[in-house]
Design an enzyme around this catalytic site. Structure first.
Site, PDB file in Angstrom:
ATOM      1  N   TRP A  61       0.839  -1.201   0.000  1.00  0.00           N
ATOM      2  CA  TRP A  61       0.000   0.000   0.000  1.00  0.00           C
ATOM      3  C   TRP A  61       0.863   1.236   0.000  1.00  0.00           C
ATOM      4  O   TRP A  61       2.048   1.201   0.301  1.00  0.00           O
ATOM      5  CB  TRP A  61      -1.025  -0.008   1.130  1.00  0.00           C
ATOM      6  CG  TRP A  61      -0.532  -0.156   2.560  1.00  0.00           C
ATOM      7  CD1 TRP A  61       0.716  -0.538   2.983  1.00  0.00           C
ATOM      8  CD2 TRP A  61      -1.297   0.086   3.732  1.00  0.00           C
ATOM      9  NE1 TRP A  61       0.770  -0.576   4.347  1.00  0.00           N
ATOM     10  CE2 TRP A  61      -0.451  -0.182   4.841  1.00  0.00           C
ATOM     11  CE3 TRP A  61      -2.585   0.490   3.982  1.00  0.00           C
ATOM     12  CZ2 TRP A  61      -0.866  -0.053   6.170  1.00  0.00           C
ATOM     13  CZ3 TRP A  61      -3.002   0.627   5.296  1.00  0.00           C
ATOM     14  CH2 TRP A  61      -2.148   0.354   6.370  1.00  0.00           C
ATOM     15  N   ASN A  62       0.223   2.356  -0.388  1.00  0.00           N
ATOM     16  CA  ASN A  62       0.917   3.626  -0.527  1.00  0.00           C
ATOM     17  C   ASN A  62       0.156   4.711   0.210  1.00  0.00           C
ATOM     18  O   ASN A  62      -1.053   4.608   0.426  1.00  0.00           O
ATOM     19  CB  ASN A  62       0.993   4.042  -2.005  1.00  0.00           C
ATOM     20  CG  ASN A  62       1.693   3.014  -2.855  1.00  0.00           C
ATOM     21  OD1 ASN A  62       2.877   2.741  -2.676  1.00  0.00           O
ATOM     22  ND2 ASN A  62       0.958   2.409  -3.782  1.00  0.00           N
ATOM     23  N   HIS A  69      -7.332  19.625  -7.609  1.00  0.00           N
ATOM     24  CA  HIS A  69      -7.563  19.878  -9.035  1.00  0.00           C
ATOM     25  C   HIS A  69      -6.376  19.393  -9.858  1.00  0.00           C
ATOM     26  O   HIS A  69      -5.765  20.138 -10.618  1.00  0.00           O
ATOM     27  CB  HIS A  69      -7.858  21.369  -9.250  1.00  0.00           C
ATOM     28  CG  HIS A  69      -9.098  21.796  -8.515  1.00  0.00           C
ATOM     29  ND1 HIS A  69     -10.318  21.963  -9.133  1.00  0.00           N
ATOM     30  CD2 HIS A  69      -9.317  22.007  -7.186  1.00  0.00           C
ATOM     31  CE1 HIS A  69     -11.228  22.292  -8.226  1.00  0.00           C
ATOM     32  NE2 HIS A  69     -10.653  22.322  -7.035  1.00  0.00           N
ATOM     33  N   HIS A  73     -10.278  15.492 -12.970  1.00  0.00           N
ATOM     34  CA  HIS A  73     -10.854  15.889 -11.679  1.00  0.00           C
ATOM     35  C   HIS A  73     -12.180  16.600 -11.848  1.00  0.00           C
ATOM     36  O   HIS A  73     -12.554  17.029 -12.924  1.00  0.00           O
ATOM     37  CB  HIS A  73      -9.861  16.753 -10.899  1.00  0.00           C
ATOM     38  CG  HIS A  73      -9.678  18.138 -11.438  1.00  0.00           C
ATOM     39  ND1 HIS A  73      -8.725  18.443 -12.387  1.00  0.00           N
ATOM     40  CD2 HIS A  73     -10.321  19.298 -11.172  1.00  0.00           C
ATOM     41  CE1 HIS A  73      -8.801  19.730 -12.675  1.00  0.00           C
ATOM     42  NE2 HIS A  73      -9.771  20.276 -11.959  1.00  0.00           N
ATOM     43  N   ASP A  75     -14.790  19.638 -10.507  1.00  0.00           N
ATOM     44  CA  ASP A  75     -14.877  20.971  -9.905  1.00  0.00           C
ATOM     45  C   ASP A  75     -16.261  21.135  -9.280  1.00  0.00           C
ATOM     46  O   ASP A  75     -17.278  21.006  -9.967  1.00  0.00           O
ATOM     47  CB  ASP A  75     -14.756  22.079 -10.960  1.00  0.00           C
ATOM     48  CG  ASP A  75     -13.359  22.241 -11.545  1.00  0.00           C
ATOM     49  OD1 ASP A  75     -12.419  21.578 -11.066  1.00  0.00           O
ATOM     50  OD2 ASP A  75     -13.229  23.047 -12.487  1.00  0.00           O
ATOM     51  N   HIS A  79     -15.676  25.794  -5.529  1.00  0.00           N
ATOM     52  CA  HIS A  79     -14.347  26.087  -6.086  1.00  0.00           C
ATOM     53  C   HIS A  79     -14.246  27.562  -6.471  1.00  0.00           C
ATOM     54  O   HIS A  79     -13.166  28.135  -6.412  1.00  0.00           O
ATOM     55  CB  HIS A  79     -14.125  25.187  -7.309  1.00  0.00           C
ATOM     56  CG  HIS A  79     -12.811  25.363  -7.992  1.00  0.00           C
ATOM     57  ND1 HIS A  79     -11.626  25.531  -7.309  1.00  0.00           N
ATOM     58  CD2 HIS A  79     -12.488  25.390  -9.313  1.00  0.00           C
ATOM     59  CE1 HIS A  79     -10.638  25.633  -8.186  1.00  0.00           C
ATOM     60  NE2 HIS A  79     -11.131  25.579  -9.404  1.00  0.00           N
ATOM     61  N   HIS A 208     -15.632  29.133 -15.331  1.00  0.00           N
ATOM     62  CA  HIS A 208     -15.713  28.796 -13.906  1.00  0.00           C
ATOM     63  C   HIS A 208     -16.712  29.727 -13.205  1.00  0.00           C
ATOM     64  O   HIS A 208     -17.551  29.281 -12.418  1.00  0.00           O
ATOM     65  CB  HIS A 208     -14.342  28.950 -13.220  1.00  0.00           C
ATOM     66  CG  HIS A 208     -13.405  27.808 -13.428  1.00  0.00           C
ATOM     67  ND1 HIS A 208     -12.647  27.633 -14.568  1.00  0.00           N
ATOM     68  CD2 HIS A 208     -13.083  26.762 -12.619  1.00  0.00           C
ATOM     69  CE1 HIS A 208     -11.899  26.548 -14.445  1.00  0.00           C
ATOM     70  NE2 HIS A 208     -12.145  25.992 -13.272  1.00  0.00           N
TER      71      HIS A 208
END
Ligand code: MN
Length: 259
Positions: A61-62, A69, A73, A75, A79, A208
């Site tokens: 695992w990590n 973003h 991804h 938004d 945002h 946006h």
């Protein structure tokens, strides 16, 4: 008829298929470059916790860190300043019903090949509607530009002295899609849902501003839009449930009839 059983049957038979609209997420994932006076986003970073070794004998695992973003991804309305006071505006508060919606795919690849600063117009959307029907309320408008074929990060960001050159939306088009068509949001192949030159728009980053001020969403960094029909596919895009999150990397898939 049991609709869900039929869905699984058609997926198993190959008549329906799942298309992955997501780019790989790694430290090499290209980032949106903002002018230096503003905070920029950290790259995706991953570190190993154990790999079947003395740190954990039977498991791999990590840990990871990322900007909200980064890469493919989502938004959320919070945002943007225009969406900061809306209800259900952060990723954890969005009604999950909105994570599933039909896709309307507008192909402007040929225009973008001629002009990387191409902007989608209301006129162009209406042209598309005359061929494919009116965009239904609650649909994703996906802008197919061919941009995700740019695998070299420098070509993907396409930065010049005047800033990045990548396609996007005219402000009037964003207003039309949000107010006249009541879309879920817009999805793009580029690093963000505004054009590369949109810092110079009025208001800056107009897509946006308009979308998030209207409670609409964004999907950035999509790929494989060329595998979707103009209408008929269903997008599933569910961001991580980050408390007060403004967005998140996510796996975006579409269910589509096999071509
Ligand atoms: Mn974003």
């Amino acid at each position: 008829m049991n609709i869900l059983a039929e869905l699984i049957h058609q997926l198993n038979s190959g008549k329906l298929r799942v298309v992955d609209l997501t780019q790989p997420l790694s430290h090499q994932t290209p980032l949106l470059p903002l002018p230096a006076q503003w905070n920029n986003t950290p790259a995706f970073r991953m570190w190993e916790l154990s790999r079947y070794d003395e740190r954990g004998p039977a498991w791999y695992w990590n840990g990871f860190e990322t900007g909200e973003h980064t890469g493919t991804h989502f938004d959320a309305p919070i945002h943007w300043i225009s969406g900061k006071d809306l209800p259900e505006n952060s990723v954890d508060r969005i009604n999950p019903r909105k994570f599933v919606g039909p896709a309307c795919v507008i192909d402007v690849t040929a225009d973008v090949e001629k002009d990387p600063d191409f902007l989608l117009t209301v006129e162009r959307v209406k042209q598309w509607e005359s061929a494919h029907g009116k965009i239904p309320a609650g649909a994703w408008l996906l802008l197919r530009t061919g941009w995700s074929r740019r695998t070299d990060p420098a070509q993907y960001i396409n930065q010049s002295e005047e800033g990045p050159h990548t396609p996007g939306f005219q402000k009037e088009c964003s207003e039309f899609l949000a107010r006249e068509r009541d879309v879920l949001g817009v999805g793009v192949e580029t690093v963000g849902t505004d054009a590369g030159q949109a810092a110079k728009f009025d208001p800056p980053f107009a897509n946006h501003y308009v979308m998030h001020g209207s409670g609409k969403f964004g999907l950035a960094g999509l790929c494989n839009l060329d595998q979707l029909p103009p209408v008929g596919a269903v997008v599933i895009a569910a961001p991580l449930k980050i408390v007060n999150g403004s967005g998140s990397p996510l796996r975006v898939i579409a269910i589509s009839e096999a071509k």
